[in-house]
Scaffold this active site. Structure first.
Site, mmCIF file in Angstrom:
data_model
loop_
_atom_site.group_PDB
_atom_site.id
_atom_site.type_symbol
_atom_site.label_atom_id
_atom_site.label_comp_id
_atom_site.label_asym_id
_atom_site.label_seq_id
_atom_site.Cartn_x
_atom_site.Cartn_y
_atom_site.Cartn_z
ATOM 1 N N GLU A 204 1.584 -18.232 -1.092
ATOM 2 C CA GLU A 204 2.407 -17.260 -1.706
ATOM 3 C C GLU A 204 1.493 -16.832 -2.961
ATOM 4 O O GLU A 204 1.244 -15.442 -3.040
ATOM 5 C CB GLU A 204 3.510 -17.591 -2.478
ATOM 6 C CG GLU A 204 4.998 -17.829 -1.575
ATOM 7 C CD GLU A 204 5.246 -16.772 -0.766
ATOM 8 O OE1 GLU A 204 4.766 -15.731 -0.960
ATOM 9 O OE2 GLU A 204 5.999 -17.007 0.043
ATOM 10 N N ARG A 208 -0.249 -12.787 -2.632
ATOM 11 C CA ARG A 208 0.123 -11.963 -3.535
ATOM 12 C C ARG A 208 -0.769 -11.657 -4.647
ATOM 13 O O ARG A 208 -1.083 -10.611 -5.177
ATOM 14 C CB ARG A 208 1.629 -12.344 -4.183
ATOM 15 C CG ARG A 208 2.832 -12.364 -3.232
ATOM 16 C CD ARG A 208 4.036 -12.599 -3.735
ATOM 17 N NE ARG A 208 5.060 -13.349 -2.692
ATOM 18 C CZ ARG A 208 6.280 -13.152 -2.563
ATOM 19 N NH1 ARG A 208 6.774 -12.317 -3.458
ATOM 20 N NH2 ARG A 208 6.901 -13.800 -1.885
ATOM 21 N N ASP A 349 5.074 -16.376 11.572
ATOM 22 C CA ASP A 349 4.855 -14.992 11.499
ATOM 23 C C ASP A 349 3.208 -14.510 11.445
ATOM 24 O O ASP A 349 2.430 -14.300 12.270
ATOM 25 C CB ASP A 349 5.688 -14.084 10.689
ATOM 26 C CG ASP A 349 5.709 -14.655 9.299
ATOM 27 O OD1 ASP A 349 5.215 -15.662 9.019
ATOM 28 O OD2 ASP A 349 6.482 -13.975 8.515
ATOM 29 N N GLU A 518 8.563 -5.326 6.575
ATOM 30 C CA GLU A 518 7.993 -5.489 7.985
ATOM 31 C C GLU A 518 8.095 -4.372 8.743
ATOM 32 O O GLU A 518 7.182 -3.830 9.244
ATOM 33 C CB GLU A 518 8.399 -6.749 8.497
ATOM 34 C CG GLU A 518 7.706 -7.832 7.725
ATOM 35 C CD GLU A 518 8.637 -8.549 6.538
ATOM 36 O OE1 GLU A 518 9.722 -7.735 6.256
ATOM 37 O OE2 GLU A 518 8.000 -9.159 5.884
#
Ligand code: DMJ
Length: 615
Positions: A204, A208, A349, A518
């Site tokens: 993360e 980010r 993913d 998405e």
């Protein structure tokens, strides 16, 4: 397990035979044969004479005609008849498939010139401004805004994640005041925060915060000002220095692990790292930090970031897989995959996304050190088409399900909204960022590319229908699909007026919406690649639903608890990716293709654009 045919066999709409080019020699010999069999004339003297004349004429043409291509390296025209004959005998290149009828239409529409898109793009910019103002008013410096309680919360370790996630979006939108506010905050506070904070998640924080800093570096004129989208805020080197400091600490996740698989958590203040509570790392997490670490190595001149990150992918290459598909957990202790759960939703993913994007980032060439990533991606997408893609009943939506117990276990028709990154990635992987028209014209699409592009378009439709089917027009976090083997009494998509209400099943626990990006991400990529304006229309419809149901009067936007009821119950959180991804992709969807072109940039999985290395 269902015995239905795999997607790749059932749904191939591309008949390659019809695109095949026939050589003049073949045409001639076929004509002779046809002449002989159909009219039985080759044996008569007139027939023989005609054939002789035909052969003689063709031979003369071969010897005497020249074309602009008949130049040697020095620019002189060549008349080597053998070469011409060789060319006739050589297997001809496959001609590009004919464009589907709608594409001619699309060109005629000249969609980029329609002023309504500029107006819509401005609405997205206003929404970003509104979201930022709410955050600044109630939560400046916190990771996220809680818009209903009007305060901030540190859900990501306390590095002011919204500030850094939003920064490059503001640069792209030309919102100089916000660039100044966010950039100044980074300059004044972020280094100190990084040196004091406790536990953060490697993935993360990389996607980010590190990703946001690296994009800000590039877009503010780093790399000798190759691009400068803003004249506000700090100099690019400020972003680079903070990025290096952060990445140096994050490297402990790699260095502390006994294998090349990093631990999931890092203690920033003392640069130590440890595994997640269960001991496992997520496959998507360890395999989705490479774009960022590679770029940092390129601009800092220090290869250590790239070396550590790339070891993960090189290691995963050696592990056994199921038709290219991988379980969602991996052990940093043993370096092996754990369990059999295969899915392209959470924890799976972006593993697939980074295979192709890291290859593209490194120039997208065959036969170099990165080709293995392309091969892994192509194999995995074949696996997806064979093992995970099915069609719902009664209306036949194409979806990607899961194999919670591996390929020998039962198929689950569950699809996370997270899977909706896949249409965009498939389209990008097929054309490598070119438009479909250009890629077809240049004969760049092979059979795999065409299949992946077709799947991309089918899945994008399904992702859009996941919005269209609910009462709010916003998608749930997870949808199930009605199949011959699977149905749920009493549950459906929510909105009975949708023709897909019976195909899509939304369970009570899955009815929330976190303002995720998405689907609009895929609509953006598919619009850029196909130029089909339906993707813009769909994006606009989704944006309007966000405006209607998630905007909070006092400032900001909020996640929802239940998308199937109007008015929807609201949660109290504006996720950082709403500013970092969702609004950025919508803005780019309605804008000019020359802004962050897909053949020059790759977006990391948090929508931070990084330049492709053209070497
Ligand atoms: C983002 O943080 C990234 O896109 C990540 O890869 C998965 N999900 C969220 C947004 O939904």
């Amino acid at each position: 397990m269902s015995k239905s045919l795999p997607y790749s066999v059932k749904d191939v709409h591309y008949d390659n035979a019809k695109f095949r080019h026939r050589s003049p020699l073949k045409v001639l010999s076929q004509s002779v044969l046809t002449l002989g069999t159909k009219r039985n004339c080759a044996s008569c003297s007139t027939g023989k004479f005609l054939i002789l004349i035909l052969f003689f004429g063709v031979a003369c043409l071969m010897l005497m005609s020249k074309s602009p291509n008949d130049f040697d390296e020095k620019g002189k025209v060549t008349f080597v008849s053998g070469l011409r004959l060789g060319r006739l005998l050589r297997k001809p290149p496959r001609l590009p498939p004919r464009l589907s009828p709608d594409e001619g239409q699309l060109r005629a529409n000249g969609s980029n010139s329609d002023p309504k898109w500029a107006v819509r793009q401005q609405s997205v910019k206003d929404a970003f401004d509104y979201a930022w103002s709410g955050y600044r008013k109630f939560a400046m410096g916190y990771d996220e805004l809680m818009p209903i309680s009007q305060r901030g919360v540190d859900g990501l370790g306390g590095l002011g994640a919204t500030v850094v996630d939003a920064l490059d979006t503001a640069m792209i939108m030309g919102l100089d005041n916000i660039v100044f506010e966010a950039g100044s905050w980074v300059e004044a506070h972020l280094l100190e925060r990084i040196s004091q904070k406790d536990q953060v998640n490697l993935f993360e924080t990389t996607i980010r915060v590190l990703g946001g800093l690296l994009s800000a570096y590039h877009l503010s004129g780093g790399e000798q000002g190759t691009l400068n989208m803003t004249h506000n805020g700090p100099k690019p080197d400020i972003y680079l220095n903070v990025a290096k400091d952060l990445a140096d600490r994050l490297l402990s996740a790699f260095n502390s692990s006994p294998t090349s698989v990093p631990y999931s958590d890092v203690i920033l203040r003392d640069s130590t790292a440890h595994p997640a509570p269960g001991g496992m790392s997520s496959t998507a997490e360890v395999a989705s930090v490479q774009l960022e670490f590679n770029y940092l190595s390129a601009i800092s001149g220090d290869p250590k970031y790239s070396i550590e990150a790339m070891k993960v992918l090189a290691h995963i290459k050696t592990l056994p897989k199921t038709e290219g598909l991988v379980p969602i957990y991996i052990s940093p202790q043993s370096g092996e995959f754990v369990g059999e759960n295969i899915r392209l939703g959470s924890r799976g993913d972006s593993y697939y996304e980074y295979l192709i994007k890291v290859w593209l980032q490194q120039g997208g060439k065959m036969n170099n050190n990165f080709t293995y990533l392309h091969d892994m991606y192509i194999e995995a997408m074949k696996g997806v088409r064979h093992l995970l893609v099915r069609k719902s009943i009664p209306k036949g939506l194409v979806f990607v399900g899961e194999l919670p117990y591996g390929s020998n276990g039962e198929f689950s028709p569950k699809m996370d909204h997270l899977v909706c990154f896949l249409p965009g990635t498939l389209a990008l992987g097929a054309t490598k960022g070119l438009t479909k028209e250009q890629a077809l014209k240049e004969n760049l699409l092979n059979f795999e590319d065409l299949e992946n592009l077709k799947l991309a378009e089918d899945l994008a439709k399904t992702c859009f229908e996941m919005y269209e089917v609910t009462a709010t027009g916003l998608a749930p976090e997870i949808a199930y699909f009605h199949t011959k083997e699977y149905s749920e009494d009493g549950l459906q998509g929510g909105n009975t007026s949708s023709m897909y209400a019976n195909d899509i099943i939304i369970k009570h626990a899955d009815r929330h919406n976190l303002l995720r990006p998405e689907t609009v991400e895929s609509l953006f990529v598919l619009y850029r690649i196909t130029k089909d304006t339906k993707y813009r229309d769909q994006g606009w419809q989704i944006f309007e639903a966000f405006e209607k149901h998630t905007k909070v009067k006092s400032g900001g936007y909020t996640s929802l608890d239940d998308v199937t009821e109007v008015p929807p119950r609201r949660r109290d959180k504006m996720e950082t990716f709403f500013l970092g991804e969702t609004l950025k992709y919508l803005y780019l969807l309605f804008g000019d293709d020359s802004v962050i072109p897909l053949d020059k940039f790759v977006f990391n999985t948090e929508a931070h654009p990084l330049p492709i290395r053209h070497t």
